[in-house]
Every structure is written in structure tokens, then in C-alpha cells.
Design a protein around this motif. Structure first.
Motif, PDB file in Angstrom:
ATOM      1  N   LEU A 323       0.837  -1.118   0.067  1.00 36.18           N
ATOM      2  CA  LEU A 323       0.138   0.024  -0.139  1.00 36.18           C
ATOM      3  C   LEU A 323       0.819   1.326  -0.086  1.00 36.18           C
ATOM      4  O   LEU A 323       0.593   2.267  -0.685  1.00 36.18           O
ATOM      5  N   ARG A 324       1.870   1.345   0.651  1.00 39.49           N
ATOM      6  CA  ARG A 324       2.792   2.397   0.888  1.00 39.49           C
ATOM      7  C   ARG A 324       3.417   2.605  -0.709  1.00 39.49           C
ATOM      8  O   ARG A 324       3.726   3.858  -0.851  1.00 39.49           O
ATOM      9  N   ALA A 325       3.764   1.399  -1.409  1.00 37.95           N
ATOM     10  CA  ALA A 325       4.582   1.818  -2.826  1.00 37.95           C
ATOM     11  C   ALA A 325       3.373   2.286  -3.851  1.00 37.95           C
ATOM     12  O   ALA A 325       3.866   2.679  -4.863  1.00 37.95           O
ATOM     13  N   PHE A 326       2.316   1.943  -3.512  1.00 35.41           N
ATOM     14  CA  PHE A 326       1.089   2.038  -4.530  1.00 35.41           C
ATOM     15  C   PHE A 326       0.929   3.549  -4.647  1.00 35.41           C
ATOM     16  O   PHE A 326       0.976   4.458  -3.870  1.00 35.41           O
ATOM     17  N   ARG A 327       0.847   3.853  -6.039  1.00 36.17           N
ATOM     18  CA  ARG A 327       0.429   5.332  -6.441  1.00 36.17           C
ATOM     19  C   ARG A 327      -0.683   5.167  -7.439  1.00 36.17           C
ATOM     20  O   ARG A 327      -0.639   4.378  -8.329  1.00 36.17           O
ATOM     21  N   PRO A 328      -1.984   5.964  -7.260  1.00 35.86           N
ATOM     22  CA  PRO A 328      -2.909   5.776  -7.983  1.00 35.86           C
ATOM     23  C   PRO A 328      -2.629   6.326  -9.506  1.00 35.86           C
ATOM     24  O   PRO A 328      -1.848   7.051  -9.725  1.00 35.86           O
ATOM     25  N   ASP A 329      -3.389   5.730 -10.526  1.00 27.56           N
ATOM     26  CA  ASP A 329      -3.368   6.258 -11.909  1.00 27.56           C
ATOM     27  C   ASP A 329      -3.832   7.746 -11.841  1.00 27.56           C
ATOM     28  O   ASP A 329      -4.586   8.202 -11.107  1.00 27.56           O
ATOM     29  N   PRO A 330      -3.421   8.547 -12.919  1.00 30.87           N
ATOM     30  CA  PRO A 330      -3.776  10.023 -13.046  1.00 30.87           C
ATOM     31  C   PRO A 330      -5.469  10.065 -13.103  1.00 30.87           C
ATOM     32  O   PRO A 330      -6.230   9.220 -13.487  1.00 30.87           O
ATOM     33  N   HIS A 331      -5.846  11.359 -12.755  1.00 31.79           N
ATOM     34  CA  HIS A 331      -7.140  11.295 -13.058  1.00 31.79           C
ATOM     35  C   HIS A 331      -8.178  10.669 -11.750  1.00 31.79           C
ATOM     36  O   HIS A 331      -9.492  10.715 -12.360  1.00 31.79           O
ATOM     37  N   ILE A 333      -8.928  11.178  -8.167  1.00 30.10           N
ATOM     38  CA  ILE A 333      -8.732  12.012  -7.110  1.00 30.10           C
ATOM     39  C   ILE A 333      -7.197  12.339  -6.780  1.00 30.10           C
ATOM     40  O   ILE A 333      -6.672  12.168  -5.689  1.00 30.10           O
ATOM     41  N   GLU A 334      -6.808  13.124  -7.699  1.00 36.71           N
ATOM     42  CA  GLU A 334      -5.295  13.542  -8.141  1.00 36.71           C
ATOM     43  C   GLU A 334      -5.213  14.838  -7.392  1.00 36.71           C
ATOM     44  O   GLU A 334      -5.718  15.834  -8.022  1.00 36.71           O
ATOM     45  N   LYS A 335      -4.404  15.408  -6.670  1.00 36.13           N
ATOM     46  CA  LYS A 335      -4.315  16.736  -6.056  1.00 36.13           C
ATOM     47  C   LYS A 335      -3.442  17.115  -7.551  1.00 36.13           C
ATOM     48  O   LYS A 335      -2.214  16.766  -7.601  1.00 36.13           O
ATOM     49  N   VAL A 336      -3.884  18.305  -7.963  1.00 34.19           N
ATOM     50  CA  VAL A 336      -3.150  19.114  -8.802  1.00 34.19           C
ATOM     51  C   VAL A 336      -2.291  20.277  -8.344  1.00 34.19           C
ATOM     52  O   VAL A 336      -1.130  20.555  -8.457  1.00 34.19           O
ATOM     53  N   ALA A 337      -2.803  20.802  -7.375  1.00 38.79           N
ATOM     54  CA  ALA A 337      -2.121  21.987  -6.864  1.00 38.79           C
ATOM     55  C   ALA A 337      -2.967  22.605  -5.540  1.00 38.79           C
ATOM     56  O   ALA A 337      -4.148  22.340  -5.330  1.00 38.79           O
ATOM     57  N   ASP A 338      -2.100  23.519  -4.897  1.00 39.12           N
ATOM     58  CA  ASP A 338      -2.890  24.117  -3.644  1.00 39.12           C
ATOM     59  C   ASP A 338      -2.451  25.555  -4.067  1.00 39.12           C
ATOM     60  O   ASP A 338      -1.387  26.071  -4.455  1.00 39.12           O
ATOM     61  N   ALA A 340      -3.612  29.707  -3.108  1.00 37.51           N
ATOM     62  CA  ALA A 340      -4.285  30.513  -2.064  1.00 37.51           C
ATOM     63  C   ALA A 340      -5.008  30.055  -1.191  1.00 37.51           C
ATOM     64  O   ALA A 340      -6.151  30.111  -0.995  1.00 37.51           O
ATOM     65  N   GLY A 341      -4.595  28.811  -0.611  1.00 35.89           N
ATOM     66  CA  GLY A 341      -5.215  28.214   0.257  1.00 35.89           C
ATOM     67  C   GLY A 341      -6.359  27.123   0.036  1.00 35.89           C
ATOM     68  O   GLY A 341      -7.138  26.516   0.659  1.00 35.89           O
ATOM     69  N   VAL A 342      -6.392  27.198  -1.396  1.00 30.75           N
ATOM     70  CA  VAL A 342      -7.612  26.177  -1.976  1.00 30.75           C
ATOM     71  C   VAL A 342      -6.789  24.936  -2.791  1.00 30.75           C
ATOM     72  O   VAL A 342      -6.005  25.213  -3.510  1.00 30.75           O
ATOM     73  N   ALA A 343      -7.323  23.709  -2.389  1.00 26.95           N
ATOM     74  CA  ALA A 343      -6.838  22.726  -2.964  1.00 26.95           C
ATOM     75  C   ALA A 343      -7.719  22.331  -4.371  1.00 26.95           C
ATOM     76  O   ALA A 343      -8.860  22.261  -4.292  1.00 26.95           O
ATOM     77  N   TYR A 344      -6.857  22.004  -5.332  1.00 24.46           N
ATOM     78  CA  TYR A 344      -7.417  21.678  -6.676  1.00 24.46           C
ATOM     79  C   TYR A 344      -7.482  20.085  -6.904  1.00 24.46           C
ATOM     80  O   TYR A 344      -6.127  19.688  -7.049  1.00 24.46           O
ATOM     81  N   ILE A 345      -8.463  19.376  -7.015  1.00 21.74           N
ATOM     82  CA  ILE A 345      -8.515  17.809  -7.108  1.00 21.74           C
ATOM     83  C   ILE A 345      -8.963  17.413  -8.644  1.00 21.74           C
ATOM     84  O   ILE A 345     -10.071  17.780  -8.687  1.00 21.74           O
ATOM     85  N   ASP A 346      -8.425  16.793  -9.234  1.00 22.62           N
ATOM     86  CA  ASP A 346      -8.824  16.149 -10.631  1.00 22.62           C
ATOM     87  C   ASP A 346      -9.257  14.613 -10.370  1.00 22.62           C
ATOM     88  O   ASP A 346      -8.484  13.803 -10.043  1.00 22.62           O
ATOM     89  N   ALA A 465      -7.109  18.838 -19.311  1.00 19.50           N
ATOM     90  CA  ALA A 465      -7.745  20.127 -19.400  1.00 19.50           C
ATOM     91  C   ALA A 465      -8.014  20.903 -18.284  1.00 19.50           C
ATOM     92  O   ALA A 465      -7.469  21.932 -17.963  1.00 19.50           O
ATOM     93  N   PHE A 466      -8.530  20.195 -17.141  1.00 21.68           N
ATOM     94  CA  PHE A 466      -8.614  20.969 -15.892  1.00 21.68           C
ATOM     95  C   PHE A 466      -6.906  21.025 -15.285  1.00 21.68           C
ATOM     96  O   PHE A 466      -6.839  22.128 -14.510  1.00 21.68           O
ATOM     97  N   ALA A 467      -6.127  20.202 -15.312  1.00 19.54           N
ATOM     98  CA  ALA A 467      -4.933  20.428 -14.831  1.00 19.54           C
ATOM     99  C   ALA A 467      -4.242  21.276 -15.507  1.00 19.54           C
ATOM    100  O   ALA A 467      -3.568  22.344 -14.713  1.00 19.54           O
ATOM    101  N   ASP A 468      -4.263  21.537 -16.789  1.00 16.18           N
ATOM    102  CA  ASP A 468      -3.569  22.631 -17.292  1.00 16.18           C
ATOM    103  C   ASP A 468      -4.354  24.155 -16.999  1.00 16.18           C
ATOM    104  O   ASP A 468      -3.459  25.004 -16.811  1.00 16.18           O
ATOM    105  N   ALA A 469      -5.374  24.075 -16.737  1.00 12.15           N
ATOM    106  CA  ALA A 469      -6.263  25.253 -16.439  1.00 12.15           C
ATOM    107  C   ALA A 469      -5.824  25.602 -14.950  1.00 12.15           C
ATOM    108  O   ALA A 469      -5.553  26.756 -14.726  1.00 12.15           O
TER     109      ALA A 469
END
Length: 478
Positions: A323-331, A333-338, A340-346, A465-469
Motif C-alpha cells: 500500500l505504501r508503494a502504490f500510487r494511483p493512476d492519473p485523474h 482523486i489526484e491533487k493538482v495544486a494548492d 491561495a489556500g484552496v486545493a484543486y483535485i482532479d 484540461a482541468f490540470a492545465d487550467a
């Protein structure tokens, strides 16, 4: 692979229904085994003609533009998953007494050829979470030092896995309801149904038929039938299954587990199923923090994967390490960025209401970006359950009005931005509107609850497209 001969296939007349990712490998495998193969395909577009030309050069007959007529002398049909059961070809086969297999059934029948030991299958199905769970399972099995692969509906051919030169100790197998429908003799070592929610009803014809096909994964299980304690339908499917003597029902739950369950106690994933004394003992497997990301539905996926691995005899430390080694596929529940205190999740992979509901349950407060092709879905339930978490909603896509109407009924106080555009800049506009609605501490969540094809080639392109934006937003001067 093609040079190996199996005498029972020599000269057998087999019709393969459909080209594509499973039809073409099936045709080649059967041809290599000595069968007389005819591929039938409804379409005759440029891509189909190119695929047909390749197969015909290898000595395989291809009939384009007529998938309804049963070729003379057919002794077996091997179908691709996308072909609906009500196709005229299958009615003709039933009338002629010709069996129909899917590519999974073919792989199951061909495993263990040449006298090699067949690797047992740990199988996973469900409306949502299949791919993540199977990849988690493979990661755990690898951490235990086992030779394994994540195969099946995940995009890796089961035929390649059972007929290739690689040998495996055990396989982590993702199976769709389509594949299970055409796999009558499949008998897994252990299997899990993660959840059941309305999906693909146009293919199956009814919710009951859809659930029944999912439940076929339990038939003949030898060690464990893993079910979701929060989803009664999955438990009912276990009860209805005809399993091997001694096979056990194992529940997974986000609550403290009872005997014969795996669950969560104070941030720890705990096993009360595969211990010597289920009434009095519990085995720590991993911490919730070992699951990435630790959203509730993803913890449920991890518990199901852990249960299947434990059914196979994997040690607790391997569950943790896997479980520690696992990383989910893109898109997913992937965090894109934080910003101004807001998290953006794809979570563009949330293409139906059940998946979106699970995603929405992981965050609070939320500015929700939703919409696309509804595929016949209704949105009252997901909106009603999530209303208290919503800071605002930005709607995109062809069927956004259906979500807007549900919001009017169940969340009338929540501000809604309705974007009436489908051009390439629509997602950028959606992200800007979401940023305007969000406050520090909020999450902007792309969980569309809809398919993407009205605006994008697929959910991957929508997520990109979401991540790029979001990245463009982060690059803007404060």
C-alpha cells in the motif's frame, strides 16, 4: 505463442465477434492453436479495414459490415465485451446450439497449457474502484515477493498473461460485468465485488441482470468471497453464489471490523478474518496514512485488496509495504495544486454518480465542477447527500441542466455557475469561476458524474484540461 498447437483446437471452426483490443488477440491466439477463424465485425470503417487486412495476411478470414449472420459451420463464438447479449448473432448461435465465450472465458480455458501450473486468479469487479483495487492488490503481492501482474479489464490482455512466456505465481484480475457475462466456467481462488450501483443498464437490460453478472465472479470461489459490508447487494450476491466447500464470506468496512471482516480502528487497517481466533484476535495490517490518497472510498479499495491478498496467504507486512508503494493512476482523486489556500483535485475518472458521490464525500467544503453526458443517470441522490458540503457548483457539458435541476430541488442556497459553452476554453473558464467561488480551506473538485465525450475524447483529456487550467491559474501573478 502462435506456434504452440493444442489438438482439441485443430480445425475447429471459431467465429470471433468484433475486432478491437480483445477480438484481434483472440483471433490470433485461436489461429495459432490451429482453429479455422472467421472474424465478423459490424463496422467497416478505415480502421476496421486496416485491422482486417493485417489479420487476412496471417490467414484469418474477416467479414466486415455484417456481424449479424452466423458463419456456416461455426462451432464456437468468442465475443468481445462490447457486443450486447441481444445481438442477432447470439440469437442465431442459441438456435444452432453454439456456445458463446468471452475473451476471459477463452483465457481461463487456455491457462495451464503445455503442462505448466496455472496461476490462480484473485478477481475484482464492482461499479467503481476496480482498477485502483487491482493495482493495489498487485502492489501488495509484489511486496510479498510473488510474481504477479494486474491484468484483464485494466487494459492488459488476459490471453497474453496465460499464454505468454512469463510465468506467474498469482494474477490480480480486473473483470467488467460484460466480461463476466460471457465467462461461465471461471472459478477464481478468491474474488471481490466492491460495490453495485446503476451503470451499463443499456447493455444488461436491467439492474437485476447487471448485479447478477457482477455476482458471477463469486461462482466456484475456493477460499474467500470478499464483499462490501456497506453495500447489501454485494453480500446478497455472496449468499446466492455456489462456492467450493470451505470458502468464506469476508466483509470489508470503514468501521471497526467484526469477526470475518477487515476494517478500520483508530486510523489502523485491521484484519479479523485471517487470524487464528477471529472472535478475540485482530491483526494490524497498515495505517490509513499508508493509503494514497486516504479518501474514504480509497481506503475501502485498500481493504478489499488487503482481504484478497490475505486470502492468498500474504503476510501483514507485505500489505503495508504494498500500500505504501502504490500510487494511483492519473485523474483519480489526484491533487493538482494548492493555490491561495484552496486545493484543486482532479477526479475526472468519476464518470458516474456513484463515483462522484464517493469523491464528494472525501472533502468539505467543496466547489464542485460537474457535468457532461449523463448516460441516462439522475442526480437527485448525489446532490441531496452532498448538499451540505457544497460551497458552490460550476456546471459544464451537454446534460448540465439535469444537475442544475437537482441542485434547485435539494441545494437551492448553493450558488451555481452554468457555463453554456463546449469550446476548448470551457474548462479554463470553469476553473476560473470555481476559483472565484472558493475560499481558503476549500477544495475545488472536478468530479463530473458524467461521461466526457460531449466535450473531450475521454476522461483523461478532460482531466488534463482541468490540470492545465489549474496550472495556468497558479502561474498568474497574485
Amino acid at each position: 505463442m502462435g506456434s504452440r498447437q493444442v489438438s482439441t483446437w485443430q480445425g475447429k471452426k471459431v467465429t470471433v465477434a468484433g475486432l478491437g483490443v480483445s477480438g484481434i488477440p483472440a483471433a490470433r491466439v485461436l489461429h495459432g492453436l490451429g482453429a479455422v477463424v472467421t472474424v465478423v465485425n459490424d463496422g467497416a470503417d478505415e480502421r476496421s479495414r486496416a485491422q482486417a487486412a493485417e489479420l487476412e495476411a496471417e490467414g484469418i478470414t474477416v467479414r466486415l459490415g455484417d456481424g449479424a449472420t452466423l458463419p456456416a459451420g461455426t462451432e464456437l463464438i468468442v465475443t468481445t465485451p462490447g457486443w450486447k447479449p441481444d445481438k442477432p448473432l447470439f440469437a442465431a448461435a442459441a438456435e444452432a446450439g453454439v456456445p458463446v465465450w468471452g475473451d476471459v472465458e477463452l483465457a481461463w480455458r487456455l491457462r495451464g497449457r503445455d503442462g505448466r501450473k496455472a496461476a490462480p486468479w484473485l478477481a475484482v469487479t464492482g461499479t467503481n474502484g476496480k482498477t485502483t483495487t487491482v493495482r493495489m492488490l498487485a502492489s501488495i503481492l509484489e511486496a510479498a515477493g510473488l510474481r504477479t501482474a494486474a491484468v484483464g479489464n485494466i487494459g492488459v490482455s488476459l490471453l497474453d498473461a496465460v499464454l505468454g512466456d512469463e510465468t506467474y505465481d498469482v494474477l490480480a484480475v480486473e473483470l467488467s460485468s460484460y466480461q463476466l457475462h460471457w465467462a461461465p466456467s471461471l472459478r477464481a481462488h478468491s474474488a471481490a465485488v466492491l460495490n453495485i450501483a446503476p451503470d451499463h443498464l443499456d447493455w444488461h437490460g436491467s439492474m437485476e441482470a447487471y448485479a447478477a453478472d457482477k455476482g458471477r465472479i463469486y461462482e466456484g470461489n475456493t477460499v474467500a468471497c470478499v464483499y462490501n459490508a456497506a453495500d447489501k447487494t454485494t453480500e446478497d450476491l455472496v449468499r446466492d453464489a455456489d462456492v467450493e466447500e470451505g470458502c468464506r464470506a469476508i466483509g470489508f468496512t470503514l468501521a471497526a471490523p467484526g469477526p470475518s471482516q477487515v476494517g478500520v480502528v483508530e486510523g489502523i487497517l485491521v484484519d479479523r478474518a485471517f487470524v487464528d481466533n477471529r472472535q478475540k484476535q485482530a491483526q494490524e495490517l497498515a495505517e490509513v496514512a499508508d493509503v494514497s490518497p486516504p479518501a474514504p472510498h480509497n481506503i475501502a479499495n485498500a481493504l478489499a485488496a488487503a482481504a484478497l491478498a490475505r486470502a492468498y496467504g500474504v503476510a501483514p507486512a507485505a500489505v503495508r509495504d504494498g500500500l505504501r508503494a502504490f500510487r494511483p493512476d492519473p485523474h483519480r482523486i489526484e491533487k493538482v495544486a494548492d493555490i491561495a489556500g484552496v486545493a484543486y483535485i482532479d477526479d475526472s475518472k468519476a464518470t458516474n454518480t456513484h463515483a462522484a458521490e464517493a469523491s464528494l464525500a472525501a472533502y468539505d467544503p467543496i466547489v464542485w465542477i460537474a457535468g457532461g453526458l449523463a448516460k441516462g443517470a439522475t442526480f437527485d441522490e448525489v446532490v441531496e447527500k452532498s448538499a451540505k458540503r457544497l460551497r458552490g457548483v460550476v456546471l459544464i457539458g451537454a446534460d448540465r441542466a439535469l444537475i442544475r435541476e437537482a441542485l434547485v430541488r435539494h441545494a437551492p442556497e448553493v450558488p451555481v455557475v452554468d457555463l453554456d459553452r463546449t469550446d476548448t476554453g470551457a474548462m479554463s473558464a470553469a476553473v476560473l469561476e470555481a476559483a472565484r467561488l472558493a475560499r481558503p480551506g476549500d477544495t475545488v473538485l472536478l468530479a463530473p458524474a458524467c461521461a466526457s465525450m460531449d466535450m473531450f475524447a475521454n476522461y483523461n483529456k478532460r482531466g488534463e484540461a482541468f490540470a492545465d487550467a489549474v496550472r495556468a491559474l497558479a502561474a498568474e501573478p497574485a
